[in-house]
Write an enzyme that holds these catalytic residues in place. Structure first.
Site, PDB file in Angstrom:
ATOM      1  NE  ARG A 128       6.787  40.874  15.761  1.00 40.80           N
ATOM      2  CZ  ARG A 128       6.748  42.187  15.600  1.00 40.80           C
ATOM      3  NH1 ARG A 128       5.685  42.874  15.995  1.00 40.80           N
ATOM      4  NH2 ARG A 128       7.753  42.836  15.041  1.00 40.80           N
ATOM      5  NE  ARG A 152      14.059  45.180   6.187  1.00 39.35           N
ATOM      6  CZ  ARG A 152      13.441  44.169   6.794  1.00 39.35           C
ATOM      7  NH1 ARG A 152      12.207  44.329   7.215  1.00 39.35           N
ATOM      8  NH2 ARG A 152      14.056  43.021   6.987  1.00 39.35           N
ATOM      9  CB  CYS A 239      13.708  35.567  14.875  1.00 43.98           C
ATOM     10  SG  CYS A 239      14.613  35.055  13.387  1.00 43.98           S
TER      11      CYS A 239
END
Length: 298
Positions: A128, A152, A239
């Protein structure tokens, strides 16, 4: 004093969310404890998130083991990031409540969009986010990234990426909003369905637990995420689907915006409005409009 055993993943963010729920219930007279449960998504860190469920044949890679513990009676409530929870729940489980929502926006960490020159390397594990980044930063090189928020950011600081995209809610709950280089508006980067919201899952019909968690319920947020998740449910995705859906409420009114990728390139985009009582119907309408506009969901 009701005793409530809370199940959660073991990441810093998941624990922060579970602690928030635990403290909120303690303030209302409950005796709470937290049990950490490792999920498939936590164990298999080398597989890109978009492929994980397909490769392993598992829906809810960050939720299944927690749901299993709830079904087996090992915990009384499960605390999920609602964007991770599949729209089709086990028939013996239900959402006991949806508490107030944190900031639903995505953010850039490392550099703002205006600072990213040339062909910047941007890290995200989300299809997305990747689809929308290509729309407003077409020169960017999108690179897969896995791991919790801290992992991250460490990968970003090591020089592998020029920026990474994260959820504002996670940074907010971890007290790390100072890391944000840019907040992306929900029109520019439409969030995942349910982003920023928590889902408090319980055994269906468990009145003792349902009555205890009911004090945390926010009806407006529940209507927002019902509309958003209805879009996801109608397209039959999880998801990892490249779909964004975000609802805003104002009094009894609800506005729902959604985007999805087109196989031919670009984004299908639509916006509808109605009442909060129509939340699920608005989601169904949006899914139909996205399909009509050429969106893909696989």
């Amino acid at each position: 004093m009701p005793k409530i055993r809370i199940g959660t993943r073991g990441s810093d963010l998941a624990l922060a969310q579970a602690e928030w729920v635990s403290e909120a219930l303690r303030q209302r007279g409950a005796d709470t404890s937290i049990r950490v449960i490792k999920t498939t998504g936590d164990r298999v860190g080398a597989v890109p998130l978009a492929a994980l469920g397909l490769q392993l044949g598992v829906k809810g890679v960050f939720t299944k083991e927690i749901e299993d513990a709830l079904l087996a009676g090992g915990i009384d409530v499960a605390v999920h990031s609602l964007k991770d929870l599949p729209t089709q729940q086990h028939p013996e489980l239900e959402l006991g409540c949806v508490p107030r929502r944190a900031d639903p926006r995505d953010v850039l960490v490392g550099a703002s969009s205006g600072e990213l020159a040339g062909r910047p390397r941007i890290g995200t594990g989300s299809r997305r986010r990747a689809a929308q980044l290509r729309a407003f930063l077409p020169e960017a090189r999108i690179r897969d990234i896995r791991g919790n928020v801290g992992t991250r950011i460490r990968k970003l600081r090591s020089g592998r990426y020029d920026a990474v995209v994260l959820a504002a809610a996670g940074l907010e709950r971890l007290g790390r909003l100072a890391e944000v280089a840019e907040f992306l508006s929900t029109d520019r980067m439409v969030p995942a369905p349910g982003q920023g919201a928590l889902g408090i899952q319980v055994r269906a019909g468990d009145r003792r637990v349902l009555d205890t968690v009911a004090a945390l319920h926010d009806p407006a947020v529940a209507a927002q995420v019902e509309a958003e998740r209805a879009v996801l449910r109608e397209v039959g995705g999880g998801c990892d689907v490249p779909l964004g859906a975000h609802a805003r409420s104002d009094g009894d009114s609800l506005e729902l915006l959604a985007i999805a990728e087109r196989p031919s390139g670009g984004l299908a985009r639509c916006r509808v409005a109605g009442s909060m009582e129509q939340a699920a119907d608005l989601g169904s309408r949006v899914a139909s409009l996205l399909r009509r506009d050429g969106a893909r969901f696989s």
